[in-house]
Design an enzyme around this catalytic site. Structure first.
Site, mmCIF file in Angstrom:
data_model
loop_
_atom_site.group_PDB
_atom_site.id
_atom_site.type_symbol
_atom_site.label_atom_id
_atom_site.label_comp_id
_atom_site.label_asym_id
_atom_site.label_seq_id
_atom_site.Cartn_x
_atom_site.Cartn_y
_atom_site.Cartn_z
ATOM 1 N N ASP A 57 33.252 24.320 91.926
ATOM 2 C CA ASP A 57 33.361 23.338 93.047
ATOM 3 C C ASP A 57 34.681 22.844 93.066
ATOM 4 O OD1 ASP A 57 33.519 21.079 94.470
ATOM 5 O OD2 ASP A 57 31.237 20.333 93.882
ATOM 6 N N ASP A 111 33.502 21.597 81.430
ATOM 7 C CA ASP A 111 32.169 22.666 81.311
ATOM 8 C C ASP A 111 31.311 21.955 82.059
ATOM 9 O OD1 ASP A 111 30.546 24.912 80.953
ATOM 10 O OD2 ASP A 111 31.463 25.086 78.609
ATOM 11 N N LYS A 118 39.191 39.267 86.401
ATOM 12 C CA LYS A 118 39.942 39.300 85.227
ATOM 13 C C LYS A 118 41.365 40.026 85.353
ATOM 14 C CE LYS A 118 37.065 37.068 82.296
ATOM 15 N NZ LYS A 118 37.604 35.747 81.899
ATOM 16 N N ASN A 156 39.673 29.143 80.320
ATOM 17 C CA ASN A 156 38.727 30.262 79.587
ATOM 18 C C ASN A 156 37.402 30.367 80.135
ATOM 19 O OD1 ASN A 156 36.999 31.268 77.001
ATOM 20 N ND2 ASN A 156 36.102 29.478 77.604
ATOM 21 N N TYR A 212 33.535 41.537 87.798
ATOM 22 C CA TYR A 212 33.879 40.642 86.812
ATOM 23 C C TYR A 212 35.456 41.417 86.588
ATOM 24 C CZ TYR A 212 34.233 39.066 81.904
ATOM 25 O OH TYR A 212 34.661 38.497 80.825
#
Length: 247
Positions: A64, A44, A155, A87, A151
């Site tokens: 990145d 993360d 997904k 996730n 978004y």
């Protein structure tokens, strides 16, 4: 703490990687897998809030590509990773007319491209182990939702990719599935829908179970797909939505 089953014991030699695992749903997933005996590596941009996840966490901006590749290669070198939870994701809500191309690039790179990079990096590890579990955090928005043009595009792309991977990787004993959360009480949700707002009340009223989902509800579904015994399910999307996708 759960009593350790046979599955937990075998899992102890195996590693689980959770992208975006420092907060909210990702952290709930990481903690649940840790509880089940996996060594969990959170990848993360910020350090996990939970102390138990901090030692093995790897800090990188998953938007990145080069940095992500380097980090994932190092993880693959050092660990036998048989569980990967793609996730990480951000939202950028906007109506169609206001959707910005720079948000398109940002969300596609972080939400979708990171999943491709991480999966490619960890596949050799899973193939060598003769098994693997890849779980993607999709969203109820794949069925459509206002103000989610970009978004929902990311997904939907992830869900389609998962189905393709499920077919390609089946012969290696690697399953690929999606969990698709509906309304979950995360900090991001409450920022967009303040608890005492009319909008929050309306959302909860529209949930058949009459409550918000918790990050742990999503972790439950991820845990199910990660289980050694879930090897005959692949290419599936499980909605964790309190019933909002029904009827």
């Amino acid at each position: 703490m759960h009593s350790h089953s046979d599955q937990s014991r075998t899992s102890q030699h195996h590693c689980a990687v959770v992208t975006g695992g420092a907060r909210n749903i990702g952290q709930a997933i990481a903690l649940r897998l840790q509880q089940e005996g996996y060594q969990v590596i959170v990848v993360d941009i910020v350090e996990p809030e939970a102390a138990s996840l901090q030692a093995d966490a790897v800090l990188v901006d998953l938007a990145d590509a080069d940095a992500s590749r380097r980090v994932m290669a190092k993880i693959a070198e050092r660990h036998t990773v048989t569980r990967l939870i793609n996730n990480v994701g951000i939202v950028a809500p906007a109506l169609l007319e206001e959707s910005r191309l720079e948000d398109f690039d940002t969300l596609m790179h972080l939400n979708v491209r990171s999943a491709l990079i991480c999966t490619q990096a960890l596949l050799p590890s899973m193939k060598a182990a003769g098994m693997g579990r890849i779980v993607i955090n999709a969203s109820r928005v794949v069925l459509g939702k206002e103000a989610r043009t970009i978004y929902s595009a990311t997904k939907g792309a992830l869900q389609s990719m998962a189905r393709t991977w499920a077919l390609e990787l089946a012969e290696h004993g690697i399953t690929v599935n999606c969990v698709a959360p509906g309304p979950i009480a995360t900090s991001a949700f409450w920022e967009n829908n303040p608890p005492d707002s009319e909008r929050a009340r309306r959302i909860i009223d529209n949930i058949p179970l009459k409550r918000m989902g918790q990050p742990e509800d999503v972790a439950q579904a991820v845990s199910f797909f990660c289980d050694d015994r879930s090897g005959f399910m692949t290419g599936q999307t499980l909605f964790v939505c309190g019933g909002v996708t029904v009827g």
